[in-house]
Structures are given as structure tokens and as C-alpha cells.
Design a protein around this motif. Sequence first.
Motif, mmCIF file in Angstrom:
data_model
loop_
_atom_site.group_PDB
_atom_site.id
_atom_site.type_symbol
_atom_site.label_atom_id
_atom_site.label_comp_id
_atom_site.label_asym_id
_atom_site.label_seq_id
_atom_site.Cartn_x
_atom_site.Cartn_y
_atom_site.Cartn_z
ATOM 1 N N THR A 11 43.905 39.360 33.051
ATOM 2 C CA THR A 11 43.508 39.662 34.429
ATOM 3 C C THR A 11 43.382 38.348 35.203
ATOM 4 O O THR A 11 43.272 37.268 34.613
ATOM 5 C CB THR A 11 42.164 40.426 34.495
ATOM 6 N N GLY A 12 43.439 38.468 36.517
ATOM 7 C CA GLY A 12 43.393 37.257 37.345
ATOM 8 C C GLY A 12 44.602 36.379 37.128
ATOM 9 O O GLY A 12 44.545 35.162 37.341
ATOM 10 N N ALA A 13 45.723 37.003 36.751
ATOM 11 C CA ALA A 13 46.888 36.223 36.306
ATOM 12 C C ALA A 13 47.853 35.903 37.439
ATOM 13 O O ALA A 13 48.902 35.306 37.205
ATOM 14 C CB ALA A 13 47.612 36.966 35.186
ATOM 15 N N GLY A 18 44.075 32.074 35.364
ATOM 16 C CA GLY A 18 44.698 33.245 34.738
ATOM 17 C C GLY A 18 46.212 33.120 34.678
ATOM 18 O O GLY A 18 46.833 33.503 33.675
ATOM 19 N N ALA A 19 46.825 32.602 35.751
ATOM 20 C CA ALA A 19 48.283 32.419 35.756
ATOM 21 C C ALA A 19 48.696 31.432 34.672
ATOM 22 O O ALA A 19 49.689 31.638 33.965
ATOM 23 C CB ALA A 19 48.745 31.936 37.130
ATOM 24 N N VAL A 34 50.724 40.747 33.318
ATOM 25 C CA VAL A 34 50.178 39.858 34.347
ATOM 26 C C VAL A 34 49.462 40.737 35.366
ATOM 27 O O VAL A 34 50.093 41.419 36.164
ATOM 28 C CB VAL A 34 51.328 39.059 35.011
ATOM 29 N N VAL A 35 48.118 40.727 35.305
ATOM 30 C CA VAL A 35 47.352 41.647 36.159
ATOM 31 C C VAL A 35 46.873 40.919 37.417
ATOM 32 O O VAL A 35 46.286 39.845 37.329
ATOM 33 C CB VAL A 35 46.149 42.243 35.392
ATOM 34 N N ASN A 89 39.985 38.209 30.095
ATOM 35 C CA ASN A 89 39.329 38.561 31.366
ATOM 36 C C ASN A 89 39.132 37.295 32.180
ATOM 37 O O ASN A 89 38.114 36.614 32.052
ATOM 38 C CB ASN A 89 37.988 39.241 31.080
ATOM 39 N N ALA A 90 40.134 36.970 33.022
ATOM 40 C CA ALA A 90 40.051 35.735 33.821
ATOM 41 C C ALA A 90 39.789 36.004 35.300
ATOM 42 O O ALA A 90 39.507 35.068 36.043
ATOM 43 C CB ALA A 90 41.338 34.927 33.678
ATOM 44 N N ALA A 91 39.883 37.251 35.740
ATOM 45 C CA ALA A 91 39.655 37.530 37.164
ATOM 46 C C ALA A 91 38.217 37.190 37.528
ATOM 47 O O ALA A 91 37.291 37.438 36.746
ATOM 48 C CB ALA A 91 39.936 39.002 37.464
#
Length: 245
Positions: A11-13, A18-19, A34-35, A89-91
Amino acid sequence: MKMKDKIALVTGASRGIGAAIARKLAGEGASVAVVYNGNRNAAQQVVQAIRGSGGQAAAFQADVADEASVQAMVQQVAAAFGRIDILVNAAGILEVAPVGQISRESFHAQFYTNAWSVVAATQAVLPYLPVTGACIVNVSSSLVLQPKPGSAVYSASKGAVDVLTHSFALELGARGIRVNAVAPHITRTDMTAGIPPERIQAETALTPLGRLAEPEDIADAVAFLASDDARWITGRTILTDGGRM
Ligand SMILES: NC(=O)c1ccc[n+]([C@@H]2O[C@H](COP(=O)([O-])OP(=O)(O)OC[C@H]3O[C@@H](n4cnc5c(N)ncnc54)[C@H](OP(=O)(O)O)[C@@H]3O)[C@@H](O)[C@H]2O)c1
């Protein structure tokens, strides 16, 4: 290729850390979901970059603060890739306000986006995780250890991420699921683009390694925690701060 045949959901990708995580895991051989939330074009660029390097990726939309949205997205990812081995979970969002100006709305937004999202995504992926060898990596913050003025709610939401990380590791260990977190200090992304140059200079001077983090510095630590090399590590938050704390 440490993650050949693995399926990763990040997430947050669409941007920032996140990317970089999505690109790193794909570079290690994982197929990556890639969310993104609002930045579809940015997410598509991440997907194209991964595919251009010979990797596999596809973009999926979800508002991580909304469990129905997360459930729907995870079902789409599972339908596309078959299962999920790695959840990152990076968002996250950061809203700065001094104590007298903290609003209920901002508290709600930061806690739901930063902390409830960890619960919602973890719940949603559980049916799709393999019997053994799955892992979850959450993104906390060094501010949990040393909050800055104005960061109280954000820092508290990341404190919640740490406790969720450690608690879920206890509960999910019997299923062979490892749950860890990384805690970055200031990392060069859109989130930190507004920090005044004098504070950047001061923070750089206080960092033993003599620079601030790039998203790739954090992504490499996440990739380690998500790999079998970290098979004996669970329930931990790893400070990724260049020694700053
Ligand atoms: N940068 C730092 O110094 C730093 C330090 C410590 C911890 N962190 C944490 O690291 C993580 C990544 O931060 P960053 O600096 O890379 O941030 P960023 O550049 O601002 O990117 C934020 C990402 O989160 C996504 N996002 C935000 N709200 C969302 C929502 N409701 N639903 C789904 N996705 C949402 C955004 O998606 P869209 O763009 O598609 O909307 C974007 O991909 C965050 O959890 C942050 O708190 C950052």
C-alpha cells in the motif's frame, strides 16, 4: 532473486517509500500489487517501471482507511495473483498541528489512515496468506521514540502501529506469519518536501551517517524483513534512521 514466485501487496505504492518498496520487491523477483489511493497515474508509472525491468506488477485502488475498500482491493489482488505472501502497509498521512489546534477530523483521518489501515489490511489478507512463510511489514516512524512539536497525533498513530505489529506477531506466529515494522526518520518524499532547509541541515548534522534517507534506504530494510533471511525476526520495529535516534 530472493522473492522469486512470491506475491507482494504494497500500500502507498504510488509514491515515496511505498513506491521504492514495490520496485525493490519486484527487483527481487516478487509479483507486486501496487496499491494507490488518488494517484492512479503515479501508480501506473511504478507498474511500468517494474515491467520495463522485466518484473511483474499491476495497480489496484483502495482507500486504506476504509475496510470495505481494502477488502474489495485484496479480493481483486487475490483474483489476479492467486494468493498473497507479503503485505507491506506503507500508506500514511502526516498532518501537523500544535496541541491547541488538533481537530477531531485530523485525529480521525490520521488514526484511520495510519493505524486502522494496518488492522483492515491484515484482516483482509489473512484468508489469502500461505500456510507457512507469510510476512507483514508495517511502516512506523522514529517519531514514536522522539515526537516533534506538532506531530503528537501522527506520532501516536505510529505508536499504535508498533503495538499492532507486536500484538499481531504474537497472534499470528502459530500460523508461521511474521509481523515486523520499520521506523524511518526523515526520508526524502512528498511528505517531507515542506521541511525548511535549516531543519534539514540540522537533522543532517545530527545523523551519524551524514545524510538523510532516500526511499530506497527504507525499501532495502523492508525487503530484508520480508525475505527468508529474516525468518527468525518477528514482533520487532527496526529503526531505519542512519543512527539519528
Ligand atoms: N517520509 C518520511 O520521512 C517518513 C518517516 C517516517 C515514516 N514515514 C511513513 O512512511 C510511509 C510512506 O511515507 P511517504 O513519505 O512515502 O509518503 P508520501 O510520499 O506522502 O506517500 C504517501 C502514500 O500513501 C498513500 N495514501 C495516503 N492516504 C491513503 C489512503 N487513505 N488510502 C490509500 N493510500 C493512501 C498515497 O497514495 P496516493 O498518492 O495514491 O493518494 C501515497 O502512495 C507512511 O506511512 C509514512 O507515515 C515516512
